[in-house]
Design a protein around this motif. Structure first.
Motif, PDB file in Angstrom:
ATOM      1  N   LEU A 192       0.832  -1.208   0.000  1.00 11.75           N
ATOM      2  CA  LEU A 192       0.000   0.000   0.000  1.00 11.75           C
ATOM      3  C   LEU A 192       0.866   1.258   0.000  1.00 11.75           C
ATOM      4  CD1 LEU A 192      -2.858  -1.040   2.452  1.00 11.75           C
ATOM      5  CD2 LEU A 192      -2.888  -1.004  -0.052  1.00 11.75           C
ATOM      6  N   TYR A 193       1.976   1.216   0.732  1.00  8.41           N
ATOM      7  CA  TYR A 193       2.862   2.373   0.692  1.00  8.41           C
ATOM      8  C   TYR A 193       3.456   2.535  -0.704  1.00  8.41           C
ATOM      9  CZ  TYR A 193       6.405   5.794   1.856  1.00  8.41           C
ATOM     10  OH  TYR A 193       7.169   6.932   1.886  1.00  8.41           O
ATOM     11  N   TYR A 194       3.842   1.422  -1.315  1.00  7.61           N
ATOM     12  CA  TYR A 194       4.393   1.532  -2.672  1.00  7.61           C
ATOM     13  C   TYR A 194       3.346   2.079  -3.632  1.00  7.61           C
ATOM     14  CZ  TYR A 194       6.941   0.663  -6.933  1.00  7.61           C
ATOM     15  OH  TYR A 194       7.589   0.845  -8.133  1.00  7.61           O
ATOM     16  N   ARG A 195       2.098   1.724  -3.426  1.00  3.62           N
ATOM     17  CA  ARG A 195       1.037   2.294  -4.253  1.00  3.62           C
ATOM     18  C   ARG A 195       1.005   3.813  -4.098  1.00  3.62           C
ATOM     19  NH1 ARG A 195      -0.561   0.780  -8.589  1.00  3.62           N
ATOM     20  NH2 ARG A 195      -0.804  -1.335  -7.757  1.00  3.62           N
ATOM     21  N   PRO A 214       5.556   3.251   6.540  1.00  7.66           N
ATOM     22  CA  PRO A 214       4.495   2.593   7.303  1.00  7.66           C
ATOM     23  C   PRO A 214       4.069   1.313   6.589  1.00  7.66           C
ATOM     24  CG  PRO A 214       3.579   4.418   6.050  1.00  7.66           C
ATOM     25  CD  PRO A 214       5.065   4.433   5.805  1.00  7.66           C
ATOM     26  N   ASP A 215       3.904   0.235   7.322  1.00 13.47           N
ATOM     27  CA  ASP A 215       3.499  -1.012   6.680  1.00 13.47           C
ATOM     28  C   ASP A 215       2.003  -0.966   6.336  1.00 13.47           C
ATOM     29  OD1 ASP A 215       2.109  -1.511   9.031  1.00 13.47           O
ATOM     30  OD2 ASP A 215       3.506  -3.034   9.749  1.00 13.47           O
ATOM     31  N   ASN A 216       1.493  -2.060   5.801  1.00 15.11           N
ATOM     32  CA  ASN A 216       0.104  -2.068   5.345  1.00 15.11           C
ATOM     33  C   ASN A 216      -0.890  -1.785   6.469  1.00 15.11           C
ATOM     34  OD1 ASN A 216       0.881  -2.534   2.748  1.00 15.11           O
ATOM     35  ND2 ASN A 216       0.012  -4.590   2.579  1.00 15.11           N
ATOM     36  N   ASN A 217      -0.620  -2.278   7.664  1.00 14.61           N
ATOM     37  CA  ASN A 217      -1.545  -2.008   8.766  1.00 14.61           C
ATOM     38  C   ASN A 217      -1.605  -0.514   9.074  1.00 14.61           C
ATOM     39  OD1 ASN A 217      -2.346  -4.672   9.202  1.00 14.61           O
ATOM     40  ND2 ASN A 217      -0.620  -5.084  10.567  1.00 14.61           N
ATOM     41  N   ALA A 218      -0.441   0.136   9.108  1.00 13.03           N
ATOM     42  CA  ALA A 218      -0.415   1.578   9.358  1.00 13.03           C
ATOM     43  C   ALA A 218      -1.069   2.341   8.216  1.00 13.03           C
ATOM     44  CB  ALA A 218       1.028   2.039   9.559  1.00 13.03           C
ATOM     45  N   MET A 219      -0.849   1.908   6.997  1.00 11.37           N
ATOM     46  CA  MET A 219      -1.474   2.561   5.846  1.00 11.37           C
ATOM     47  C   MET A 219      -2.997   2.419   5.884  1.00 11.37           C
ATOM     48  SD  MET A 219       0.525   4.216   3.785  1.00 11.37           S
ATOM     49  CE  MET A 219      -0.511   4.274   2.307  1.00 11.37           C
ATOM     50  N   LYS A 220      -3.477   1.282   6.353  1.00 15.96           N
ATOM     51  CA  LYS A 220      -4.922   1.089   6.441  1.00 15.96           C
ATOM     52  C   LYS A 220      -5.554   2.047   7.449  1.00 15.96           C
ATOM     53  CE  LYS A 220      -5.023  -3.752   4.925  1.00 15.96           C
ATOM     54  NZ  LYS A 220      -5.284  -5.167   5.310  1.00 15.96           N
ATOM     55  N   VAL A 221      -4.867   2.260   8.572  1.00 14.57           N
ATOM     56  CA  VAL A 221      -5.378   3.218   9.554  1.00 14.57           C
ATOM     57  C   VAL A 221      -5.405   4.618   8.946  1.00 14.57           C
ATOM     58  CG1 VAL A 221      -4.955   4.259  11.814  1.00 14.57           C
ATOM     59  CG2 VAL A 221      -4.586   1.811  11.486  1.00 14.57           C
ATOM     60  N   LEU A 253     -11.573  -0.559   8.211  1.00 14.05           N
ATOM     61  CA  LEU A 253     -10.294  -1.226   8.450  1.00 14.05           C
ATOM     62  C   LEU A 253     -10.308  -2.680   7.992  1.00 14.05           C
ATOM     63  CD1 LEU A 253      -9.397   0.202  11.981  1.00 14.05           C
ATOM     64  CD2 LEU A 253      -8.281   0.743   9.803  1.00 14.05           C
ATOM     65  N   ALA A 254     -11.476  -3.300   7.993  1.00 15.85           N
ATOM     66  CA  ALA A 254     -11.571  -4.713   7.620  1.00 15.85           C
ATOM     67  C   ALA A 254     -11.707  -4.925   6.114  1.00 15.85           C
ATOM     68  CB  ALA A 254     -12.760  -5.351   8.335  1.00 15.85           C
ATOM     69  N   ALA A 255     -11.693  -3.850   5.336  1.00 13.09           N
ATOM     70  CA  ALA A 255     -11.851  -3.981   3.886  1.00 13.09           C
ATOM     71  C   ALA A 255     -10.667  -4.728   3.277  1.00 13.09           C
ATOM     72  CB  ALA A 255     -11.984  -2.603   3.250  1.00 13.09           C
ATOM     73  N   PRO A 256     -10.858  -5.373   2.140  1.00 14.81           N
ATOM     74  CA  PRO A 256      -9.737  -6.044   1.456  1.00 14.81           C
ATOM     75  C   PRO A 256      -8.669  -5.043   1.034  1.00 14.81           C
ATOM     76  CG  PRO A 256     -11.861  -6.758   0.567  1.00 14.81           C
ATOM     77  CD  PRO A 256     -12.142  -5.585   1.448  1.00 14.81           C
ATOM     78  N   ASP A 257      -7.449  -5.544   0.882  1.00 18.15           N
ATOM     79  CA  ASP A 257      -6.353  -4.668   0.473  1.00 18.15           C
ATOM     80  C   ASP A 257      -6.668  -3.949  -0.829  1.00 18.15           C
ATOM     81  OD1 ASP A 257      -5.109  -5.673   2.682  1.00 18.15           O
ATOM     82  OD2 ASP A 257      -3.368  -6.520   1.615  1.00 18.15           O
ATOM     83  N   ALA A 258      -7.376  -4.605  -1.717  1.00 23.60           N
ATOM     84  CA  ALA A 258      -7.681  -3.994  -3.014  1.00 23.60           C
ATOM     85  C   ALA A 258      -8.511  -2.727  -2.868  1.00 23.60           C
ATOM     86  CB  ALA A 258      -8.411  -5.002  -3.899  1.00 23.60           C
ATOM     87  N   VAL A 259      -9.342  -2.659  -1.836  1.00 27.05           N
ATOM     88  CA  VAL A 259     -10.162  -1.466  -1.615  1.00 27.05           C
ATOM     89  C   VAL A 259      -9.277  -0.305  -1.171  1.00 27.05           C
ATOM     90  CG1 VAL A 259     -12.055  -0.482  -0.268  1.00 27.05           C
ATOM     91  CG2 VAL A 259     -12.186  -2.853  -1.070  1.00 27.05           C
ATOM     92  N   PHE A 260      -8.320  -0.579  -0.282  1.00 27.46           N
ATOM     93  CA  PHE A 260      -7.392   0.460   0.153  1.00 27.46           C
ATOM     94  C   PHE A 260      -6.540   0.931  -1.019  1.00 27.46           C
ATOM     95  CE2 PHE A 260      -8.366  -1.746   4.118  1.00 27.46           C
ATOM     96  CZ  PHE A 260      -8.572  -0.677   4.984  1.00 27.46           C
TER      97      PHE A 260
END
Length: 430
Positions: free
Chosen positions: A57-60, A87-94, A106-113
């Motif tokens: 997610l950060y690379y995105r 920040p890793d994916n968990n931090a990016m999701k927040v 927060l529970a959405a799939p990675d593709a949504v983020f």
């Protein structure tokens, strides 16, 4: 100031990021994964991000920031070495959850983020965050000292590219009290991801640049109106804006402001008048007193600058050099009461040395559960009011009529030119 604000305006998402910074810093260190250093991968920073699924997610966001950043992270030369705080994916999701106003759960799939970053995150916002996350020098964890104040390092954000291209926004690396941090955000695993063109240090939250200057807070916080009046009186007799207000409006400066609340200012002034002005009097009475002939400008200025720190060592005598600690984050305060000079020490001269203040903090996990500062003339120490939530000012106050605001955050309030903490007593130099 318009140049400064335009260059650092990274959109509404940065507001959410700032909120995350300070809410994350209220967590106990046990909630963060124990950091683990890993060996060299021998690949570029760009390739290392792409190879780690937990950095996707950060690379995105790097990609959304533009080709300038992907090219820079791919570029491998002997001279270009960077530290990238990721920040890793968990931090990016927040971050994305807050940036979307909760629309991306927060529970959405990675593709949504990922989709939110691609379709909804402004490229300027992504560029602002990523450029602040790039330090143009390699810092492994062993090179971060356990010192106070913590070390200040440049980033790739230029505060005013057309007029001062070498002046950049800075971040701060620390290892106090034994916890690795950038600003006041803990580092987390994996650490020391060594690449051919730099090193990756992971963070427990998105590390975002400040967007506003200290004066915007001082000029709009409805709990600091009396301290603001003291600053303006200290500046009286000079062309507006005065020296202190100008400093608080200036981007490259590096201040800590210990700001007494209105109640603290009322208690101080009431005591100074022998109770002639009762603490229960309206704010306007205290503001009027500060603007009157009942107190001298010199005295007010002395009190104000006793609450300020820059990172300079100038004094009134060339032979003296007293280093002031600059930007002070509460996680980096000493655990044993230790004295440091304030901006009042800039008036030190041969045979005259102005008193210092004494800092101390108690830690629960990674963060201060109590913090104090004591003036030389105070019978008891003043408390830092600890609530690190960042409440941005949505109504810029320079050039317009200030709009008073109720701010939630009271400590580690991060600005382009410094940091602000509220305290519950006025500091007395004698």
């Amino acid at each position: 100031m318009n140049i400064l604000k335009n260059k650092l305006n990274i959109g509404l998402t940065a507001v959410a990021v700032s909120t995350l910074i300070f809410s994350a810093c209220n967590k106990n260190v046990k909630q963060f994964t124990e950091p683990v250093a890993i060996a060299s991968s021998g690949i570029s920073l760009d390739s290392a991000l792409r190879a780690n699924p937990n950095d996707s997610l950060y690379y995105r966001m790097v990609v959304k920031a533009g080709v300038t950043f992907t090219t820079l992270l791919k570029n491998v030369t002997a001279t270009n070495q960077y530290t990238l705080t990721v920040p890793d994916n968990n931090a990016m999701k927040v971050f994305i959850n807050a940036a979307s106003g909760g629309l991306v759960p927060l529970a959405a799939p990675d593709a949504v983020f990922s989709g939110f970053i691609v379709n909804n995150l402004p490229a300027a916002s992504a560029a602002g965050i990523v450029s602040y996350n790039i330090i143009p020098q390699r810092y492994d964890t062993a090179s971060i000292p356990n010192v106070f104040p913590n070390i200040q390092v440049g980033t790739l954000i230029q505060l005013a590219p057309t007029t001062a291209p070498f002046v950049t926004a800075t971040s701060f690396l620390s290892k106090r009290p034994g916890i690795l941090r950038v600003n006041n955000i803990p580092l987390t695993s994996p650490l020391n991801v060594i690449c051919s063109n730099g090193i990756i240090q992971h963070t427990a939250a998105v590390v975002a640049p400040a967007q506003r200057v200290i004066w915007e807070r001082l000029n709009t916080d409805n709990d600091l109106t009396i301290f603001k009046a003291a600053i303006q009186r200290a500046d009286s007799g000079t062309a507006a804006p005065g020296a202190l207000v100008t400093a608080f409006l200036t981007g490259p400066a590096n201040f800590t402001v210990l700001a007494p609340t209105n109640l603290a200012m009322k208690q101080f002034i009431s005591a100074a008048t022998g109770g002639l002005i009762p603490v229960a009097a309206p704010d306007a009475v205290f503001i009027g007193f500060l603007g009157s002939n009942n107190i001298s400008t010199r005295l007010v200025k002395g009190i104000v600058v006793y609450h300020l720190f820059d990172d300079r060592s100038n004094t009134a005598a060339a032979s003296l050099s007293v280093k002031r600690p600059g930007r002070i984050f509460t996680p980096n305060l000493p655990t044993i009461a230790t004295t440091y000079p304030t901006l009042l020490s800039s008036a030190d001269s041969i045979g005259i040395s102005f008193p210092r203040v004494s800092f101390a903090a108690t830690f629960t996990g990674a963060f201060a559960s109590a913090a104090t500062v004591k003036g030389a003339g105070n019978a008891t120490a003043s408390n830092f009011l600890l609530n690190a939530t960042y409440t941005p000012d949505s109504s810029p106050s320079y050039g317009t009529t200030p709009v008073n605001t109720t701010y939630l955050g009271t400590n580690d309030q991060f600005y382009v030119n410094g940091i602000l903490h509220k305290i519950d007593q006025v500091l007395r130099p004698q």
